[in-house]
Design a protein around this motif. Structure first.
Motif, PDB file in Angstrom:
ATOM      1  N   SER A 136       0.833  -1.209   0.000  1.00  0.00           N
ATOM      2  CA  SER A 136       0.000   0.000   0.000  1.00  0.00           C
ATOM      3  C   SER A 136       0.863   1.252   0.000  1.00  0.00           C
ATOM      4  O   SER A 136       0.609   2.202  -0.757  1.00  0.00           O
ATOM      5  N   VAL A 137       1.886   1.263   0.850  1.00  0.00           N
ATOM      6  CA  VAL A 137       2.757   2.436   0.945  1.00  0.00           C
ATOM      7  C   VAL A 137       3.610   2.582  -0.309  1.00  0.00           C
ATOM      8  O   VAL A 137       3.737   3.677  -0.876  1.00  0.00           O
ATOM      9  N   GLY A 138       4.203   1.479  -0.766  1.00  0.00           N
ATOM     10  CA  GLY A 138       5.074   1.554  -1.945  1.00  0.00           C
ATOM     11  C   GLY A 138       4.324   1.937  -3.209  1.00  0.00           C
ATOM     12  O   GLY A 138       4.777   2.793  -3.974  1.00  0.00           O
ATOM     13  N   LEU A 139       3.162   1.307  -3.442  1.00  0.00           N
ATOM     14  CA  LEU A 139       2.380   1.655  -4.626  1.00  0.00           C
ATOM     15  C   LEU A 139       1.841   3.075  -4.538  1.00  0.00           C
ATOM     16  O   LEU A 139       1.757   3.783  -5.550  1.00  0.00           O
ATOM     17  N   GLY A 140       1.480   3.498  -3.335  1.00  0.00           N
ATOM     18  CA  GLY A 140       1.017   4.874  -3.169  1.00  0.00           C
ATOM     19  C   GLY A 140       2.088   5.880  -3.528  1.00  0.00           C
ATOM     20  O   GLY A 140       1.816   6.886  -4.200  1.00  0.00           O
ATOM     21  N   LEU A 141       3.335   5.607  -3.112  1.00  0.00           N
ATOM     22  CA  LEU A 141       4.437   6.505  -3.453  1.00  0.00           C
ATOM     23  C   LEU A 141       4.710   6.496  -4.950  1.00  0.00           C
ATOM     24  O   LEU A 141       4.907   7.555  -5.572  1.00  0.00           O
ATOM     25  N   GLY A 142       4.717   5.308  -5.556  1.00  0.00           N
ATOM     26  CA  GLY A 142       4.979   5.231  -6.992  1.00  0.00           C
ATOM     27  C   GLY A 142       3.920   5.952  -7.813  1.00  0.00           C
ATOM     28  O   GLY A 142       4.246   6.696  -8.749  1.00  0.00           O
ATOM     29  N   LEU A 143       2.650   5.755  -7.460  1.00  0.00           N
ATOM     30  CA  LEU A 143       1.580   6.438  -8.193  1.00  0.00           C
ATOM     31  C   LEU A 143       1.615   7.942  -7.961  1.00  0.00           C
ATOM     32  O   LEU A 143       1.325   8.726  -8.873  1.00  0.00           O
ATOM     33  N   ALA A 144       1.970   8.357  -6.746  1.00  0.00           N
ATOM     34  CA  ALA A 144       2.055   9.793  -6.466  1.00  0.00           C
ATOM     35  C   ALA A 144       3.139  10.444  -7.310  1.00  0.00           C
ATOM     36  O   ALA A 144       2.939  11.540  -7.867  1.00  0.00           O
ATOM     37  N   MET A 145       4.288   9.803  -7.419  1.00  0.00           N
ATOM     38  CA  MET A 145       5.357  10.363  -8.250  1.00  0.00           C
ATOM     39  C   MET A 145       4.956  10.367  -9.716  1.00  0.00           C
ATOM     40  O   MET A 145       5.330  11.265 -10.473  1.00  0.00           O
ATOM     41  N   LEU A 146       4.164   9.365 -10.129  1.00  0.00           N
ATOM     42  CA  LEU A 146       3.707   9.326 -11.519  1.00  0.00           C
ATOM     43  C   LEU A 146       2.674  10.415 -11.780  1.00  0.00           C
ATOM     44  O   LEU A 146       2.721  11.102 -12.801  1.00  0.00           O
ATOM     45  N   MET A 147       1.744  10.593 -10.827  1.00  0.00           N
ATOM     46  CA  MET A 147       0.698  11.598 -10.991  1.00  0.00           C
ATOM     47  C   MET A 147       1.210  13.020 -10.775  1.00  0.00           C
ATOM     48  O   MET A 147       0.537  13.984 -11.137  1.00  0.00           O
ATOM     49  N   ASP A 148       2.397  13.153 -10.191  1.00  0.00           N
ATOM     50  CA  ASP A 148       2.968  14.477  -9.974  1.00  0.00           C
ATOM     51  C   ASP A 148       3.505  15.078 -11.269  1.00  0.00           C
ATOM     52  O   ASP A 148       3.837  16.256 -11.312  1.00  0.00           O
ATOM     53  N   LYS A 149       3.580  14.260 -12.311  1.00  0.00           N
ATOM     54  CA  LYS A 149       4.063  14.729 -13.607  1.00  0.00           C
ATOM     55  C   LYS A 149       2.887  14.975 -14.548  1.00  0.00           C
ATOM     56  O   LYS A 149       1.796  14.459 -14.343  1.00  0.00           O
ATOM     57  N   ALA A 150       3.119  15.753 -15.562  1.00  0.00           N
ATOM     58  CA  ALA A 150       2.083  16.052 -16.545  1.00  0.00           C
ATOM     59  C   ALA A 150       1.966  14.886 -17.516  1.00  0.00           C
ATOM     60  O   ALA A 150       2.770  14.729 -18.442  1.00  0.00           O
ATOM     61  N   LEU A 151       0.968  14.020 -17.279  1.00  0.00           N
ATOM     62  CA  LEU A 151       0.761  12.857 -18.115  1.00  0.00           C
ATOM     63  C   LEU A 151      -0.625  12.919 -18.753  1.00  0.00           C
ATOM     64  O   LEU A 151      -1.571  13.427 -18.146  1.00  0.00           O
ATOM     65  N   PRO A 152      -0.795  12.400 -19.949  1.00  0.00           N
ATOM     66  CA  PRO A 152      -2.124  12.372 -20.562  1.00  0.00           C
ATOM     67  C   PRO A 152      -3.058  11.426 -19.806  1.00  0.00           C
ATOM     68  O   PRO A 152      -2.662  10.318 -19.416  1.00  0.00           O
ATOM     69  N   GLY A 153      -4.289  11.856 -19.577  1.00  0.00           N
ATOM     70  CA  GLY A 153      -5.253  11.038 -18.862  1.00  0.00           C
ATOM     71  C   GLY A 153      -4.994  10.937 -17.378  1.00  0.00           C
ATOM     72  O   GLY A 153      -5.493  10.018 -16.728  1.00  0.00           O
ATOM     73  N   ARG A 154      -4.218  11.870 -16.848  1.00  0.00           N
ATOM     74  CA  ARG A 154      -3.870  11.807 -15.432  1.00  0.00           C
ATOM     75  C   ARG A 154      -5.108  11.929 -14.546  1.00  0.00           C
ATOM     76  O   ARG A 154      -5.228  11.231 -13.539  1.00  0.00           O
ATOM     77  N   GLY A 155      -6.043  12.801 -14.914  1.00  0.00           N
ATOM     78  CA  GLY A 155      -7.234  12.990 -14.102  1.00  0.00           C
ATOM     79  C   GLY A 155      -8.107  11.756 -14.042  1.00  0.00           C
ATOM     80  O   GLY A 155      -8.616  11.397 -12.974  1.00  0.00           O
ATOM     81  N   VAL A 156      -8.254  11.071 -15.171  1.00  0.00           N
ATOM     82  CA  VAL A 156      -9.080   9.855 -15.204  1.00  0.00           C
ATOM     83  C   VAL A 156      -8.433   8.754 -14.367  1.00  0.00           C
ATOM     84  O   VAL A 156      -9.108   8.072 -13.579  1.00  0.00           O
ATOM     85  N   PHE A 157      -7.127   8.568 -14.532  1.00  0.00           N
ATOM     86  CA  PHE A 157      -6.429   7.532 -13.776  1.00  0.00           C
ATOM     87  C   PHE A 157      -6.474   7.827 -12.278  1.00  0.00           C
ATOM     88  O   PHE A 157      -6.673   6.923 -11.463  1.00  0.00           O
ATOM     89  N   ARG A 158      -6.311   9.090 -11.905  1.00  0.00           N
ATOM     90  CA  ARG A 158      -6.359   9.472 -10.502  1.00  0.00           C
ATOM     91  C   ARG A 158      -7.741   9.202  -9.920  1.00  0.00           C
ATOM     92  O   ARG A 158      -7.870   8.756  -8.775  1.00  0.00           O
ATOM     93  N   THR A 159      -8.791   9.418 -10.709  1.00  0.00           N
ATOM     94  CA  THR A 159     -10.157   9.146 -10.241  1.00  0.00           C
ATOM     95  C   THR A 159     -10.374   7.659 -10.016  1.00  0.00           C
ATOM     96  O   THR A 159     -10.997   7.253  -9.021  1.00  0.00           O
ATOM     97  N   ILE A 160      -9.867   6.824 -10.918  1.00  0.00           N
ATOM     98  CA  ILE A 160     -10.025   5.377 -10.777  1.00  0.00           C
ATOM     99  C   ILE A 160      -9.335   4.888  -9.509  1.00  0.00           C
ATOM    100  O   ILE A 160      -9.877   4.051  -8.759  1.00  0.00           O
ATOM    101  N   VAL A 161      -8.155   5.408  -9.236  1.00  0.00           N
ATOM    102  CA  VAL A 161      -7.417   4.972  -8.050  1.00  0.00           C
ATOM    103  C   VAL A 161      -8.084   5.495  -6.781  1.00  0.00           C
ATOM    104  O   VAL A 161      -8.143   4.799  -5.757  1.00  0.00           O
ATOM    105  N   TYR A 162      -8.617   6.710  -6.832  1.00  0.00           N
ATOM    106  CA  TYR A 162      -9.197   7.336  -5.644  1.00  0.00           C
ATOM    107  C   TYR A 162     -10.628   6.884  -5.390  1.00  0.00           C
ATOM    108  O   TYR A 162     -11.138   7.036  -4.283  1.00  0.00           O
ATOM    109  N   LEU A 163     -11.301   6.304  -6.387  1.00  0.00           N
ATOM    110  CA  LEU A 163     -12.721   5.977  -6.282  1.00  0.00           C
ATOM    111  C   LEU A 163     -13.077   5.141  -5.050  1.00  0.00           C
ATOM    112  O   LEU A 163     -14.089   5.430  -4.396  1.00  0.00           O
ATOM    113  N   PRO A 164     -12.321   4.091  -4.687  1.00  0.00           N
ATOM    114  CA  PRO A 164     -12.716   3.296  -3.514  1.00  0.00           C
ATOM    115  C   PRO A 164     -12.770   4.091  -2.218  1.00  0.00           C
ATOM    116  O   PRO A 164     -13.468   3.690  -1.279  1.00  0.00           O
TER     117      PRO A 164
END
Length: 315
Positions: A107-135
């Motif tokens: 949980s901690v490791g994947l959270g850090l990896g996704l945070a570093m990925l979402m901290d960059k300007a990536l296409p579809g970042r908002g949609v991916f962030r919503t899918i991860v945050y939805l639960p």
């Protein structure tokens, strides 16, 4: 406004001028205290009503042979002695430890990896962030039902896809290891989003000049993460480790809905075992309260050890 000065005779002291009239400061402090207690009062009342009262009640029930909502019979340490020789309790404790070891680092490791990925300007970042945050936004019971829909042996979506691929159905509910794996996967989905959000907020405080200096010194991406970002986020990581360990020892919804502790006792956790003993067919409230109190003591002990280790690292 002018202040008129008067000459003083030799040895004569100037009259003392208080900033506030006599008695005004104590009255103001008393008024502030009353306002503070008035604001804290409702919260303190709720904490006492829904936390302290049940805790004291559970402590009293752990010394009783109580199988109904009426008065029970005092039995001393009978429940505790039974617990120490209860094979199901030790199996539930082992399952909880395995579940904690499997979920907390991921949980901690994947959270850090996704945070570093979402901290960059990536296409579809908002949609991916919503899918991860939805639960996090929906009820844990809904997430558990989604997990049951995915991993059900008969009509589950995962087995349906595997059947279409020619792999064949997987025994998610009848195999103990696979049942634990399905519970771990759904639990990770509910927690990774929280870790990602916390790390995203913490990454905004990382000193950009330090990162630039590390880059100028020839540090690659991995070394920057290892020697700059990870040490900088140590307080955040400590918080996430503690909160995830508490959540892991309190897991209930996902296990109860997806496997109900089975097959056998392969996925029985301490909380589900306490619930089954207290509200299951046996209705042994006293023994269920004893299991719950032991779980509380274990959680407090683990948290205290983590706090002590963290203080030593910061010293």
């Amino acid at each position: 406004m002018t202040i008129e000065k008067t000459a003083l005779a030799p040895g004569q002291e100037a009259p003392r001028q208080d900033a506030t009239p006599t008695g005004k400061a104590p009255r103001s402090r008393l008024r502030d205290n009353r306002a503070a207690y008035a604001l804290l009062g409702p919260n303190l009342l709720l904490i006492g009503l829904f936390l302290l009262v049940p805790l004291v009640w559970s402590l009293l029930m752990s010394f009783q042979a109580k199988r109904s909502f009426g008065p029970g019979e005092w039995s001393g340490l009978t429940n505790l002695s039974r617990l120490l020789s209860d094979d199901v309790f030790w199996r539930a404790l082992l399952n909880t430890a395995i579940f904690t070891v499997a979920t907390v680092p991921l949980s901690v490791g994947l959270g850090l990896g996704l945070a570093m990925l979402m901290d960059k300007a990536l296409p579809g970042r908002g949609v991916f962030r919503t899918i991860v945050y939805l639960p996090i936004a929906v009820s844990s019971l809904v997430v558990s039902l989604v997990g049951l829909l995915l991993f059900d042996e008969s009509v589950g979506i995962v087995n349906g896809v595997l059947r279409d691929l020619g792999v064949g159905p997987v025994s998610w509910q009848s195999n103990g290891a696979l049942a634990m794996l399905s519970v771990v996967v759904m639990t990770l989905w509910t927690r990774v989003g929280f870790g990602m959000l916390v790390y995203l907020a913490a990454l905004q405080d990382v000193d950009k000049e330090v990162l630039e200096a590390a880059t100028m010194d020839g540090a690659g991406g991995f070394n920057r993460v290892r020697h700059v970002i990870v040490p900088w986020l140590r307080p955040t990581t400590f918080f996430l480790v503690v909160i995830n360990m508490i959540w892991s020892f309190q897991v209930f919804d996902v296990v109860y809905v997806m496997t109900n502790g089975g097959p056998g006792y392969s996925t029985t956790m301490l909380v589900t075992y306490a619930y089954d003993e207290g509200f299951g067919p046996s209705r042994n409230f006293g023994y269920g309260a004893t299991v719950g109190l032991v779980l509380l003591v274990i959680t407090l002990a683990i948290t205290a050890v983590q706090l002590r280790v963290n203080r030593r690292q910061e010293a």
